[in-house]
Design a protein around this motif. Structure first.
Motif, PDB file in Angstrom:
ATOM      1  N   UNK A 237       0.893  -0.888   0.132  1.00  0.00           N
ATOM      2  CA  UNK A 237      -0.097  -0.553  -0.032  1.00  0.00           C
ATOM      3  C   UNK A 237       0.890   0.855   0.277  1.00  0.00           C
ATOM      4  N   UNK A 238       0.303   2.118  -0.560  1.00  0.00           N
ATOM      5  CA  UNK A 238       0.913   3.525  -0.430  1.00  0.00           C
ATOM      6  C   UNK A 238      -0.441   4.818  -0.347  1.00  0.00           C
ATOM      7  N   UNK A 239       0.550   5.557   0.136  1.00  0.00           N
ATOM      8  CA  UNK A 239      -0.611   7.119   0.188  1.00  0.00           C
ATOM      9  C   UNK A 239      -0.015   7.818  -0.966  1.00  0.00           C
ATOM     10  N   UNK A 240       0.774   8.407  -1.259  1.00  0.00           N
ATOM     11  CA  UNK A 240       1.155   9.417  -2.260  1.00  0.00           C
ATOM     12  C   UNK A 240       1.929   9.041  -3.226  1.00  0.00           C
ATOM     13  N   UNK A 241       2.636   8.516  -2.879  1.00  0.00           N
ATOM     14  CA  UNK A 241       4.595   8.052  -3.521  1.00  0.00           C
ATOM     15  C   UNK A 241       4.504   6.746  -4.138  1.00  0.00           C
ATOM     16  N   UNK A 242       3.603   6.366  -5.809  1.00  0.00           N
ATOM     17  CA  UNK A 242       3.209   4.987  -5.820  1.00  0.00           C
ATOM     18  C   UNK A 242       5.143   4.473  -6.234  1.00  0.00           C
ATOM     19  N   UNK A 243       5.972   5.179  -5.940  1.00  0.00           N
ATOM     20  CA  UNK A 243       7.568   4.891  -6.376  1.00  0.00           C
ATOM     21  C   UNK A 243       7.835   4.052  -5.615  1.00  0.00           C
ATOM     22  N   UNK A 244       7.129   4.525  -4.285  1.00  0.00           N
ATOM     23  CA  UNK A 244       7.960   3.876  -2.606  1.00  0.00           C
ATOM     24  C   UNK A 244       7.818   2.664  -3.512  1.00  0.00           C
ATOM     25  N   UNK A 245       6.168   1.914  -3.446  1.00  0.00           N
ATOM     26  CA  UNK A 245       6.026   1.031  -2.721  1.00  0.00           C
ATOM     27  C   UNK A 245       6.346  -0.255  -4.481  1.00  0.00           C
ATOM     28  N   UNK A 246       6.700   0.897  -5.398  1.00  0.00           N
ATOM     29  CA  UNK A 246       7.291   0.332  -6.735  1.00  0.00           C
ATOM     30  C   UNK A 246       9.141  -0.827  -5.975  1.00  0.00           C
ATOM     31  N   UNK A 247       9.631   0.878  -5.613  1.00  0.00           N
ATOM     32  CA  UNK A 247      10.922   0.075  -4.859  1.00  0.00           C
ATOM     33  C   UNK A 247      10.617  -0.656  -4.009  1.00  0.00           C
ATOM     34  N   UNK A 248       9.738  -1.547  -3.755  1.00  0.00           N
ATOM     35  CA  UNK A 248       9.522  -2.357  -2.579  1.00  0.00           C
ATOM     36  C   UNK A 248       8.965  -3.732  -3.603  1.00  0.00           C
ATOM     37  N   UNK A 249       8.497  -3.357  -4.782  1.00  0.00           N
ATOM     38  CA  UNK A 249       8.017  -4.930  -5.054  1.00  0.00           C
ATOM     39  C   UNK A 249       9.541  -4.532  -5.784  1.00  0.00           C
ATOM     40  N   UNK A 250       9.942  -4.272  -6.351  1.00  0.00           N
ATOM     41  CA  UNK A 250      11.281  -4.679  -7.457  1.00  0.00           C
ATOM     42  C   UNK A 250      11.846  -5.453  -5.838  1.00  0.00           C
TER      43      UNK A 250
END
Length: 290
Positions: A237-250
């Motif tokens: 989950x993310x609130x305002x910054x999807x890039x952080x979520x994408x980093x975690x996914x990678x």
């Protein structure tokens, strides 16, 4: 037929909600004297865009019993007779109590009905209850009965692992999740508090310095706690910054070698009110404690 229901804090994507025909009772959010229905009258992107401009933290209110009953009435007209309602932790919201009241109201009005309603206190927040709901929907497709779905949720709900860290601590201060002093020191030193669920409520379980160490903590926790035979998916989950979520996914794909589906979903307005900007979370089923 079995209908799965929830309150809007489950924060499942509209795609998932529509795919599995999940009934959602929205929370209400009061912003500067105006009331909005979570994700209906106000989108997450719109909310996080003007959140920094608000001088007062918005307030949230649980769905009314009528909101749940409306879902039941509409679904009954389509032939549904069994309803599994999975709600946000009763330790953090009145959504569960409202759903139980709706169940009692229905049973009092229709004492001879063959309709069954079961309400689950998920002991979870945000995509934590969302994880249970999505898993239940998958199990339903596999042929689980109503009783088997109830047993799954009541047996395993407290094993849904929550991890949450935030970039902006202001909303946690305002909502009483962290002291002013602790938040100030954390901001200066770039210390990120990492929260999880303890007895149905949020609690700080670790403090790390910087985003990189926060994401490492997430991956390490998943590697050590992953109940592999049950985690065919993870929710980030993310609130305002999807890039952080994408980093975690990678990182989960490369460092934890996770081969299942990793859903990235934005937090809703009700949850985002308390999490604030820069929040990133992760949810999966952890191993049973020995």
């Amino acid at each position: 037929m079995i209908k799965i229901m929830a309150d809007s804090t489950c924060d499942l994507s509209q795609e998932i909600v529509e795919q599995y025909n999940i009934g959602i009772a929205p929370l209400k959010i009061d912003i500067n004297g105006k009331t909005y229905r979570d994700k209906i009258d106000l989108s997450s992107d719109e909310f996080f865009e003007f959140l920094p401009t608000l001088s007062q933290l918005p307030t949230t209110a649980m769905p009314s019993p009528e909101a749940y009953l409306n879902i039941v009435d509409d679904a009954m007209a389509e032939g549904y007779t069994e309803f599994l309602c999975i709600c946000m932790s009763s330790g953090t919201s009145g959504s569960y109590q409202s759903a139980v009241l709706a169940k009692n109201m229905f049973e009092e009005q229709y004492p001879d009905s063959n309709v069954k309603i079961h309400v689950v206190d998920s002991a979870s927040m945000s995509h934590g209850s969302g994880w249970l709901i999505l898993k239940s929907a998958q199990l339903l497709e596999e042929g689980f009965t109503f009783e088997a779905l109830i047993d799954f949720n009541e047996t395993h709900k407290k094993r849904v692992k929550h991890l949450l860290c935030v970039d902006d601590l202001k909303n946690l201060i305002k909502s009483g999740r962290i002291s002013n002093t602790g938040a100030f020191v954390g901001s200066i030193l770039q210390v990120k508090p990492i929260m999880s669920m303890k007895q149905g409520k949020g609690a700080i379980v670790a403090k790390v310095r910087g985003l990189n160490k926060a994401l490492k903590y997430y991956v390490d926790e998943f590697i050590s706690r992953n109940q592999a035979d049950m985690n065919n998916f993870i929710i980030i989950g993310y609130s305002s910054n999807v890039e952080i979520a994408q980093q975690l996914k990678e990182r989960l794909e490369t460092q934890a070698n996770f081969k299942g589906i990793i859903h990235i979903m934005q937090m809703g307005v009700a949850v985002g009110t308390h999490v604030g900007l820069g929040g990133v979370s992760m949810f999966f089923m952890e191993k049973a404690k020995a």
